[in-house]
Design a protein around this motif. Structure first.
Motif, PDB file in Angstrom:
ATOM      1  N   ASP A   1       1.250  -2.855   0.235  1.00 46.52           N
ATOM      2  CA  ASP A   1       1.729  -3.407  -1.042  1.00 46.52           C
ATOM      3  C   ASP A   1       0.987  -4.683  -1.439  1.00 46.52           C
ATOM      4  O   ASP A   1       0.975  -5.056  -2.618  1.00 46.52           O
ATOM      5  N   ASP A   2       0.416  -5.380  -0.469  1.00 44.09           N
ATOM      6  CA  ASP A   2      -0.252  -6.664  -0.720  1.00 44.09           C
ATOM      7  C   ASP A   2      -1.763  -6.597  -0.586  1.00 44.09           C
ATOM      8  O   ASP A   2      -2.449  -7.607  -0.760  1.00 44.09           O
ATOM      9  N   PHE A   3      -2.287  -5.419  -0.277  1.00 43.44           N
ATOM     10  CA  PHE A   3      -3.713  -5.241  -0.013  1.00 43.44           C
ATOM     11  C   PHE A   3      -4.505  -5.252  -1.315  1.00 43.44           C
ATOM     12  O   PHE A   3      -4.103  -4.657  -2.311  1.00 43.44           O
TER      13      PHE A   3
ATOM     14  N   ILE B   1       2.239  -0.158  12.293  1.00 42.97           N
ATOM     15  CA  ILE B   1       3.150   0.947  11.983  1.00 42.97           C
ATOM     16  C   ILE B   1       4.116   1.143  13.153  1.00 42.97           C
ATOM     17  O   ILE B   1       5.322   1.344  12.950  1.00 42.97           O
ATOM     18  N   SER B   2       3.602   1.043  14.384  1.00 49.84           N
ATOM     19  CA  SER B   2       4.449   1.229  15.571  1.00 49.84           C
ATOM     20  C   SER B   2       5.502   0.130  15.690  1.00 49.84           C
ATOM     21  O   SER B   2       6.505   0.307  16.365  1.00 49.84           O
TER      22      SER B   2
ATOM     23  N   ILE C   1       3.125   5.152   7.764  1.00 52.21           N
ATOM     24  CA  ILE C   1       1.923   5.957   7.507  1.00 52.21           C
ATOM     25  C   ILE C   1       1.917   6.382   6.045  1.00 52.21           C
ATOM     26  O   ILE C   1       0.877   6.349   5.385  1.00 52.21           O
ATOM     27  N   TRP C   2       3.081   6.758   5.522  1.00 50.37           N
ATOM     28  CA  TRP C   2       3.200   7.196   4.131  1.00 50.37           C
ATOM     29  C   TRP C   2       2.675   6.128   3.165  1.00 50.37           C
ATOM     30  O   TRP C   2       1.978   6.435   2.201  1.00 50.37           O
ATOM     31  N   GLN C   3       2.999   4.844   3.417  1.00 48.81           N
ATOM     32  CA  GLN C   3       2.525   3.768   2.538  1.00 48.81           C
ATOM     33  C   GLN C   3       0.999   3.681   2.560  1.00 48.81           C
ATOM     34  O   GLN C   3       0.362   3.507   1.520  1.00 48.81           O
ATOM     35  N   PHE C   4       0.407   3.826   3.737  1.00 42.52           N
ATOM     36  CA  PHE C   4      -1.056   3.802   3.838  1.00 42.52           C
ATOM     37  C   PHE C   4      -1.666   5.030   3.165  1.00 42.52           C
ATOM     38  O   PHE C   4      -2.638   4.918   2.420  1.00 42.52           O
ATOM     39  N   GLU C   5      -1.093   6.208   3.418  1.00 41.81           N
ATOM     40  CA  GLU C   5      -1.628   7.434   2.813  1.00 41.81           C
ATOM     41  C   GLU C   5      -1.589   7.363   1.290  1.00 41.81           C
ATOM     42  O   GLU C   5      -2.557   7.759   0.624  1.00 41.81           O
TER      43      GLU C   5
ATOM     44  N   ALA D   1      -6.618  10.660   4.860  1.00 41.91           N
ATOM     45  CA  ALA D   1      -6.521   9.442   5.652  1.00 41.91           C
ATOM     46  C   ALA D   1      -6.237   9.785   7.103  1.00 41.91           C
ATOM     47  O   ALA D   1      -5.345  10.583   7.400  1.00 41.91           O
ATOM     48  N   TYR D   2      -6.999   9.198   7.991  1.00 41.04           N
ATOM     49  CA  TYR D   2      -6.814   9.332   9.421  1.00 41.04           C
ATOM     50  C   TYR D   2      -6.426   7.950   9.931  1.00 41.04           C
ATOM     51  O   TYR D   2      -7.220   7.010   9.858  1.00 41.04           O
TER      52      TYR D   2
END
Length: 180
Positions: free
Chosen positions: A26-28, A57-58, A64-68, A79-80
């Motif tokens: 969200d801040d990237f 994430i851990s 992961i969903w936010q990154f994807e 995305a991997y």
């Protein structure tokens, strides 16, 4: 005639934006020329995949969903993401090549016809080296340190190209492909 480079695997933090440290999706913020670089790869029919360790994430600090979703918004083809904490044993955390092998299996990629772009020699470029992919180090993020104070951590591996930033890296790839 199609491009000889099938796909580009691009690290996130310090390569396409951010600070090199964890920044929540969200801040990237992308670097000013990063979207141009991603679009240039896609316009040259090179698939674009995120390739990133995100141990936060851990810890529940992001999903992961936010990154994807973030990568999808930038136009990535997939995305991997390694979500595992540092002490956890996994096959995906860079410098291990698990994410690259998974992408190869899922997309029918010849990893020797792929390129990895990142700012950390002892993770991004070591993973690329293990699968025979082209290796590009960008000087943004941790790149200068990878070439300097931390060069001993990946001294047996040479980058195929050192770029000032993601756009110069992509221009090198595209120029190389056009010269074929």
């Amino acid at each position: 005639m199609g491009s000889k480079i099938e796909a580009a695997f691009i690290d996130r933090d310090g390569t396409i934006g951010g600070t090199g440290h964890f920044v929540h999706p969200d801040d990237f913020t992308l670097y000013p020329n990063a979207q141009t670089a991603i679009d240039l790869l896609k316009s040259n029919r090179i698939k674009v995949f995120a390739f990133t360790n995100q141990h936060r994430i851990s810890r529940g600090e992001a999903t992961i969903w936010q990154f994807e979703n973030q990568f999808k918004a930038y136009g990535f083809d997939g995305a991997y993401i390694c979500p595992h904490g540092m002490p956890e044993e996994c096959e995906c955390r860079k410098p291990k090549p698990g994410m690259l092998h998974r992408a190869s299996a899922e997309h029918g990629l010849d990893l020797t016809r792929c390129v990895v772009i990142g700012d950390v020699g002892d993770t991004d470029l070591l993973a690329a080296h293990q699968v025979g992919a082209l290796k590009i180090l960008v000087k943004t993020g941790w790149g200068e340190g990878s070439l300097g104070a931390f060069r001993h951590r990946w001294k047996e591996t040479e980058p195929d190209f050192v770029a000032a930033d993601i756009l110069e890296a992509v221009q090198w790839i595209v120029g190389r492909e056009r010269a074929r």
